[in-house]
Design a protein around this motif. Sequence first.
Motif: not given
Length: 263
Positions: A1-10, A88-95, A197-203, A260-263
């Motif tokens: 969890m980074t700044g309210g946006v969760a990625f297993k890997k960026l 970016f992640l913190t402000k995006y999560a808040d706004h 990127l085509t092999l990953m489950n991404l957000r 984008s990151g792996v979820i």
Amino acid sequence: MTGGVAFKKLVYFDEQAALDILEMFDNGSTTEMIKTVTEKIAKASVSADAKVGVGILQSFKLRLSGNAKAGITNLVESQVKSTILSNFLTKYADHKSEFGLTDVKSINLTLTESSAAYFRTLGRYMKMVKNFEGIDADITPEEIKSLKSVDFSDFDVVMDEATGYYQFIGEDLENNTKAIYRFNFEGIRNNYKLTDLTLMNLRVIGVKVGQVESLNIDLGDDVLIKTSDEEYGGQDIFDEQEDKLKNGDVKYDVIDVLISGVI
């Protein structure tokens, strides 16, 4: 969890685009923070005559005078990128609503074998080929002649300059909708290839920049920016025609990806 946006890997982050958005959102406070960070590192690490170039906010490169070492450059560049990412992640999560970005929680990305991203990846391997006649494949003499005429040594550089962004067909797995997602190659992290990127489950979080009438991402249409619908084969044309039969004339969003990151 980074700044309210969760990625297993960026997997991808376009720092410059994110910084531009932050600049508009926070009236320059992120820039001031970056200046403070770079100045503190410079003062702590190099002689008094060292200077931090103005270009740091645009190119993330530190230019120092005197006897500064390259390691300080890397340190500042790393800190700048980290600052932009966390802000970016913190402000995006808040706004989120104020940012107005497209946020796809689970996406499946696909390419066609005629897409710019596919050729970009293929070109890296073509550099290793010294003798096209020695390739054990069904290649005609005319095709071998054509391959010999191409200089693959700078193929990736030329592709980057010609396309700017690399396009993927993306399906939102939650809403069953499709769009074209564009990635800047400079934003790819951890030495991944575009085809990875085509092999990953991404957000994916990005900016909607327009709409198109076709999911055609073939290289010719990508570079030459054709606007008419043309057949390009594969499963995509079947899906596209099915959409039109169900929903009438449809348009597909074009999304410039910020992160984008792996979820």
